[in-house]
Design a protein around this motif. Structure first.
Motif, PDB file in Angstrom:
ATOM      1  N   ALA A 490       0.824  -1.204   0.000  1.00  0.00           N
ATOM      2  CA  ALA A 490       0.000   0.000   0.000  1.00  0.00           C
ATOM      3  C   ALA A 490       0.861   1.258   0.000  1.00  0.00           C
ATOM      4  O   ALA A 490       0.546   2.244  -0.680  1.00  0.00           O
ATOM      5  CB  ALA A 490      -0.928  -0.012   1.207  1.00  0.00           C
ATOM      6  N   LEU A 491       1.950   1.242   0.760  1.00  0.00           N
ATOM      7  CA  LEU A 491       2.852   2.398   0.774  1.00  0.00           C
ATOM      8  C   LEU A 491       3.547   2.566  -0.576  1.00  0.00           C
ATOM      9  O   LEU A 491       3.734   3.697  -1.052  1.00  0.00           O
ATOM     10  CB  LEU A 491       3.889   2.230   1.887  1.00  0.00           C
ATOM     11  N   LEU A 492       3.915   1.461  -1.198  1.00  0.00           N
ATOM     12  CA  LEU A 492       4.505   1.549  -2.530  1.00  0.00           C
ATOM     13  C   LEU A 492       3.499   2.134  -3.519  1.00  0.00           C
ATOM     14  O   LEU A 492       3.839   2.965  -4.369  1.00  0.00           O
ATOM     15  CB  LEU A 492       4.978   0.174  -2.992  1.00  0.00           C
ATOM     16  N   ALA A 493       2.223   1.723  -3.393  1.00  0.00           N
ATOM     17  CA  ALA A 493       1.176   2.287  -4.253  1.00  0.00           C
ATOM     18  C   ALA A 493       1.040   3.791  -4.026  1.00  0.00           C
ATOM     19  O   ALA A 493       0.909   4.569  -4.984  1.00  0.00           O
ATOM     20  CB  ALA A 493      -0.149   1.581  -3.983  1.00  0.00           C
ATOM     21  N   ARG A 494       1.068   4.197  -2.750  1.00  0.00           N
ATOM     22  CA  ARG A 494       0.976   5.634  -2.451  1.00  0.00           C
ATOM     23  C   ARG A 494       2.113   6.408  -3.108  1.00  0.00           C
ATOM     24  O   ARG A 494       1.910   7.459  -3.740  1.00  0.00           O
ATOM     25  CB  ARG A 494       1.011   5.843  -0.944  1.00  0.00           C
ATOM     26  N   ASN A 495       3.322   5.863  -2.982  1.00  0.00           N
ATOM     27  CA  ASN A 495       4.483   6.543  -3.548  1.00  0.00           C
ATOM     28  C   ASN A 495       4.423   6.570  -5.071  1.00  0.00           C
ATOM     29  O   ASN A 495       4.845   7.545  -5.704  1.00  0.00           O
ATOM     30  CB  ASN A 495       5.769   5.852  -3.078  1.00  0.00           C
ATOM     31  N   ALA A 496       3.913   5.491  -5.669  1.00  0.00           N
ATOM     32  CA  ALA A 496       3.806   5.437  -7.131  1.00  0.00           C
ATOM     33  C   ALA A 496       2.794   6.462  -7.635  1.00  0.00           C
ATOM     34  O   ALA A 496       3.030   7.166  -8.632  1.00  0.00           O
ATOM     35  CB  ALA A 496       3.402   4.038  -7.571  1.00  0.00           C
ATOM     36  N   VAL A 497       1.658   6.548  -6.952  1.00  0.00           N
ATOM     37  CA  VAL A 497       0.628   7.518  -7.339  1.00  0.00           C
ATOM     38  C   VAL A 497       1.175   8.941  -7.216  1.00  0.00           C
ATOM     39  O   VAL A 497       0.928   9.805  -8.078  1.00  0.00           O
ATOM     40  CB  VAL A 497      -0.635   7.325  -6.487  1.00  0.00           C
ATOM     41  N   ALA A 498       1.941   9.187  -6.148  1.00  0.00           N
ATOM     42  CA  ALA A 498       2.516  10.522  -5.957  1.00  0.00           C
ATOM     43  C   ALA A 498       3.468  10.890  -7.096  1.00  0.00           C
ATOM     44  O   ALA A 498       3.612  12.073  -7.446  1.00  0.00           O
ATOM     45  CB  ALA A 498       3.246  10.576  -4.616  1.00  0.00           C
ATOM     46  N   LYS A 499       4.101   9.895  -7.690  1.00  0.00           N
ATOM     47  CA  LYS A 499       5.023  10.119  -8.811  1.00  0.00           C
ATOM     48  C   LYS A 499       4.295  10.213 -10.144  1.00  0.00           C
ATOM     49  O   LYS A 499       4.908  10.480 -11.178  1.00  0.00           O
ATOM     50  CB  LYS A 499       6.055   8.987  -8.874  1.00  0.00           C
ATOM     51  N   GLY A 500       2.992   9.921 -10.125  1.00  0.00           N
ATOM     52  CA  GLY A 500       2.235   9.980 -11.370  1.00  0.00           C
ATOM     53  C   GLY A 500       2.198   8.691 -12.153  1.00  0.00           C
ATOM     54  O   GLY A 500       1.822   8.684 -13.337  1.00  0.00           O
ATOM     55  N   LEU A 501       2.551   7.580 -11.513  1.00  0.00           N
ATOM     56  CA  LEU A 501       2.520   6.290 -12.191  1.00  0.00           C
ATOM     57  C   LEU A 501       1.138   5.661 -12.101  1.00  0.00           C
ATOM     58  O   LEU A 501       0.365   5.957 -11.189  1.00  0.00           O
ATOM     59  CB  LEU A 501       3.548   5.335 -11.568  1.00  0.00           C
ATOM     60  N   PRO A 614      13.635   1.662 -15.543  1.00  0.00           N
ATOM     61  CA  PRO A 614      12.556   2.420 -14.895  1.00  0.00           C
ATOM     62  C   PRO A 614      11.223   1.701 -15.006  1.00  0.00           C
ATOM     63  O   PRO A 614      10.937   1.020 -15.989  1.00  0.00           O
ATOM     64  CB  PRO A 614      12.540   3.739 -15.673  1.00  0.00           C
ATOM     65  N   LEU A 615      10.399   1.856 -13.953  1.00  0.00           N
ATOM     66  CA  LEU A 615       9.047   1.316 -13.982  1.00  0.00           C
ATOM     67  C   LEU A 615       8.192   2.065 -14.992  1.00  0.00           C
ATOM     68  O   LEU A 615       7.271   1.503 -15.588  1.00  0.00           O
ATOM     69  CB  LEU A 615       8.393   1.449 -12.607  1.00  0.00           C
ATOM     70  N   GLY A 616       8.452   3.324 -15.122  1.00  0.00           N
ATOM     71  CA  GLY A 616       7.677   4.156 -16.033  1.00  0.00           C
ATOM     72  C   GLY A 616       8.158   5.579 -15.937  1.00  0.00           C
ATOM     73  O   GLY A 616       9.182   5.889 -15.314  1.00  0.00           O
ATOM     74  N   VAL A 617       7.400   6.457 -16.568  1.00  0.00           N
ATOM     75  CA  VAL A 617       7.718   7.883 -16.567  1.00  0.00           C
ATOM     76  C   VAL A 617       6.749   8.594 -15.640  1.00  0.00           C
ATOM     77  O   VAL A 617       5.529   8.402 -15.719  1.00  0.00           O
ATOM     78  CB  VAL A 617       7.638   8.456 -17.990  1.00  0.00           C
TER      79      VAL A 617
END
Length: 934
Positions: A490-501, A614-617
């Protein structure tokens, strides 16, 4: 009955104001050097000594256990309770209901057929992830679950009222093993004024998850579980015990999943089939209870009977967190210390074999693409995927240059409900035509097979290729008990969303929490919206993807995969990734931690190195790497401390057996015997006791037997036992259609386990089964050797039985590994198979075959079917098992064919108890006759 107490072990234990009768382990010489698990067995025998089933000689044998000896001494273990899930539990209750009628018909009292030990069933295997990626996914999937399983659930409600000591945890509560460790497990039982170790056998091989709580238990077949419910001890040999010493602590970035995949690899390589594994040493205290449960859960994947952690402060801490009463906590600690069951980090118990692991050496890992023991270090995942891909894509395959097409077989892969709208993971409007276009089909510059295919779903166009991750599932009992990895995801999801992924549009993302407590701490921590932003909405509280209930892919994606023969991938936080198990559109399956499941949903492909690529941009146009969004261990622990409390467990389990309004509103049949509905396609009276006499018929030799299937190595119970969807053109599908069941209502084999007619037709029907009698063909097919025609295994069986020809199965190594599935043995027997001849067996399946009256034979050491020149077209004669009629179990029997091949096969009836079961035609017949005699 009371113990004979030959050793004067009976004593009293005072805990606070209470006093309990106990049987002191220290009354037996040699107790002090025994491993923890054998001390539990020793106490069990002391308490149940009756001079017949359990004797003083057995007790002395445990006390005098020779760690270096091969198992040879039989003991009778009486589990304290029985645990079931609904797929395997329904046929258990069906059999008990049938036994009541058989006892009545033979002049006995049907009320004798009643559980004598507490039996608890958790309904967790029936929900299918049809709907996903939307806020009402859980509600709609549960509605479909009740619609499909109404008859089964009504039957289970009857069982809960008809049988004493039988309780049902209703749907939508949680996964059986997580409910077990969070609520059902006692660690120390208190019953009838006695205190004794909690022990359990379960109808799911992952019953071993409770080993993390200091409870000795393991998976058995449904037929063994039924016998245990009826007071029959489990016959077993005193096992070898492998001591697994732990030291150090997990490094940053490593998860419980990484630890358990490493342990799985180590123990598979070492060889622990049929053995107990016991964790000890200074590192045990550094392993949280949830991690212990994760390790115990995977015991079937490395092959041990059990994999147990002893009781210590961490055990008490977890029992307190999960809401156990203070009196129970006091009893557990006092009893464990009194009986020498409390873990001493400095102790070196006597073990048969030893392994060691420094926890600080663990690195991020996956396992796959088709076996849990095949660990893949994350840093090598891309390279190892590309190597494995060549096993799935023919070298030199340049493609055919045609447009993608719908494969009709794929449309029959999964049950459909009312057709959901596009984007829900369902089939959509049947009139819709998916758009797929084959762009090219060649090898990339790096030599990797590639077949890029353009797909359009709801106006979004994207490209699929080999290695596309089309399922990313946080599911199964393995990890969803574990707050470290669940909150880490869940924390990884939060961080990914914050990055725009975000997730890739072709990835089916599902979240199936192990209990409502998980949802509680997700909501309390405020992290649920981030998972949902990436498509990880809750789809159900059940096993879903890991058992094949992944539900269908979107029609366009399924058509592109099938039409262009793409090798698609699933990534799941489960424990099983065998071929054909997860989804018929998916060929490669990888086990991973929940955070990595989220990461691969974002990446959308296995063809990526998450260390360097990279996972994405991100939203700022910059590349985002996994290391940029991976949460720290400190952050995870802070969220755990602030979001998980004892109140959550006490609230969610306060009335766990009552169920919701849907459950309580089901009409419930009444009566001591069940009123079978002749029109039911879910619950039918099985034929096991038809024509049964009060005395068993003599064992006979087998003559004129034909081979139903010739199989290779590592044929699992997933290959044998029906599971997953029912295809319309299969024998089971035709049976349901003939009985007026619409295609949309076929449901799954698991949900129809109470109907033997469906299950027989699905036995050996796995889409990835490779029967060497039909080379080049996958699925449940064989050659009818009476006519020479290729046909389904079920139809061939019907023809053979009509002709009076008994059947045999030829197999390789590790036959029957995988889940504890009673129908793998029941279906085999009902197909007319009298004997299986394999190079080696998995413990549970071998035992289950005997329990259904099927003879398990083993090729001579160093010999195989091929080395003996057997093609599978021969006629077999098996002579020598008749010695069982005189009470003698021969070591070998003679197998011969009309072609001149003859060899001495090892008879794998390993204990006198198993010999009794086989002589009676099966364990249920044996138990029933014992009831009548008493």
């Amino acid at each position: 009955m009371a113990s004979l107490d030959t050793f004067g072990a009976k004593s009293q234990l005072s805990v606070g104001d209470a006093s309990y009768e106990i049987y002191r382990i220290d009354a037996v010489a040699g107790h002090d050097r025994l491993p923890y698990s054998l001390k539990i067995l020793l106490e069990n025998l002391l308490r149940t000594e009756d001079g017949a089933n359990v004797t003083a000689e057995q007790i002395r044998a445990v006390g005098g256990w020779d760690a270096g000896a091969e198992p040879s001494v039989e003991i009778q273990f009486t589990p304290a309770r029985v645990l079931m899930q609904d797929f395997t539990g329904v046929p258990c209750v069906v059999d008990l209901a049938t036994m009541r009628e058989a006892v009545r018909d033979l002049g006995g009292d049907p009320s004798k057929v009643n559980p004598l030990a507490p039996a608890e069933l958790v309904i967790d295997h029936s929900v299918i992830a049809d709907i996903f990626g939307r806020s009402d996914a859980l509600e709609r999937n549960v509605a479909l679950e009740y619609q499909r399983n109404r008859e089964r659930y009504q039957f289970l409600r009857w069982g809960q009222t008809a049988f004493d000591e039988f309780k049902v945890v209703p749907p939508g509560t949680g996964i059986v093993h997580q409910v077990n460790i969070e609520y059902l497990a006692r660690t120390i039982m208190e019953r009838g004024g006695q205190a004794y170790p909690d022990t359990v056998v379960g109808t799911d091989s992952h019953t071993t998850m409770v080993n993390g709580l200091g409870v000795l238990g393991w998976g058995v077949g449904g037929i063994e579980a039924e016998a245990a419910m009826l007071g029959q001890p489990v016959s077993m040999l005193i096992p070898r015990v492998v001591g697994f010493k732990l030291s150090g602590e997990l490094p940053a970035g490593a998860t419980a999943t990484d630890l358990v995949l490493t342990i799985t690899e180590m123990l598979r390589q070492h060889g622990v089939v049929g053995k107990f594994v016991e964790f000890y040493g200074p590192g045990v205290g550094a392993v949280p209870l949830a991690n212990r449960a994760t390790i115990g859960n995977m015991s079937p994947e490395y092959g041990s009977t059990a994999a147990i952690f002893p009781i210590d402060d961490e055990t008490i801490k977890y029992l307190r967190l999960t809401g156990r009463p203070d009196a129970q906590l006091a009893l557990v600690e006092a009893y464990a210390k009194q009986q020498g069951l409390w873990h001493d980090p400095a102790a070196e118990p006597n073990y048969s074999e030893r392994l060691e692991l420094d926890l600080s050496t663990i690195e991020p890992s996956l396992a796959g693409p088709k076996r849990p023991q095949d660990r893949v270090p994350l840093r090598h995942a891309k390279d190892m995927f590309r190597t494995a891909l060549r096993d799935y894509v023919a070298v030199g395959d340049q493609g055919d240059g045609v447009e993608g097409r719908v494969d009709e077989a794929s449309a029959e892969s999964f049950p459909a409900s009312d057709p959901p709208a596009m984007g829900e993971g369902g089939a959509g409007d049947p009139a819709d035509k998916p758009h797929t276009e084959l762009i090219s089909a060649a090898f990339g510059a790096d030599g990797r097979p590639t077949r890029p295919t353009r797909v359009t779903v709801e106006g979004t166009e994207f490209e699929l290729d080999h290695g596309a991750v089309v399922i990313a599932a946080i599911t199964s009992c393995t990890n969803t008990s574990n707050p470290q990895v669940m909150l880490g995801a869940a924390l990884l999801a939060r961080n990914a969303v914050a990055k725009g992924l975000t997730r890739k549009p072709w990835v089916k993302t599902t979240l199936a929490p192990g209990s409502k407590v998980v949802t509680g701490y997700y909501e309390r921590s405020g992290l649920m919206p981030y998972l949902e932003k990436l498509g990880f909405h809750t789809v159900g509280y059940g096993c879903t993807t890991c058992i094949g209930n992944s539900g269908p892919l979107a029609e366009e994606i399924s058509a592109a995969i099938q039409g262009n023969d793409l090798t698609a991938v699933s990534v799941l936080s489960g424990n099983r990734n065998f071929e054909g198990r997860i989804n018929p559109d998916v060929k490669m399956n990888y086990l991973a931690s929940p955070p990595l499941v989220v990461a691969y949903a974002i990446a959308g492909t296995m063809d990526i190195n998450l260390d360097t690529d990279p996972l994405g941009v991100g939203g700022d146009g910059q590349p985002v790497f996994l290391r940029d969004i991976w949460p720290s261990a400190t952050e995870i622990e802070e969220v755990i401390a602030s979001s998980i409390g004892r109140d959550m467990f006490t609230a969610d389990y306060s009335d766990v057996f009552a169920g919701d309004e849907q459950w309580r509103g089901l009409p419930t049949p009444t009566g001591d015997t069940f009123a079978w509905d002749g029109q039911s396609t879910y619950v039918r009276k099985p034929p096991y006791f038809e024509g049964m006499d009060r005395s068993p018929l003599p064992v006979t030799d087998i003559a004129g037997a034909r081979v139903l299937a010739k199989l290779g190595d590592s044929v699992t119970t997933d290959h044998i036992s029906p599971a997953g969807a029912i295809k319309a053109d299969s024998p089971a599908g035709r049976y349901l259609a003939e009985h007026g069941v619409a295609r949309a209502d076929f449901n799954s084999y698991g949900s129809r386990r109470g109907n033997h007619e469906v299950m027989i037709r699905g036995t050996f029907a796995n889409i990835r089964l490779r029967n060497q009698l039909v080379p080049g063909v996958e699925g449940g097919y064989t050659v009818n050797l009476l006519t020479g025609e290729q046909t389904s295994i079920y139809d061939a069986s019907t023809a053979y039985q009509a002709a009076g020809a008994p059947l045999v199965i030829l197999a390789g190594k590790e036959y029957g590994s995988g889940s504890s599935r009673d129908w793998a043995a029941k279906g085999t027997a009902l197909l007319g198979v009298r004997a299986v001849i394999a190079e080696s067996y998995e413990r549970i399946h071998r035992s289950n075959l005997i329990g259904m009256g099927v003879l398990p034979l083993q090729f001579p050491a160093g010999q195989t079917a091929d080395s003996l020149g057997l093609t599978g077209t021969e006629t077999f004669t098996i002579i020598g098992a008749t010695a069982l009629n005189e009470g003698v179990t021969p070591k070998t029997v003679t197998v011969s064919t009309e072609t001149g091949v003859s060899f001495e096969a090892v008879l794998r009836i390993d204990t006198p108890g198993e010999a009794d079961y086989y002589r009676h035609g099966g364990i249920l017949q044996y138990v029933l006759r014992r009831m009548l005699d008493s």
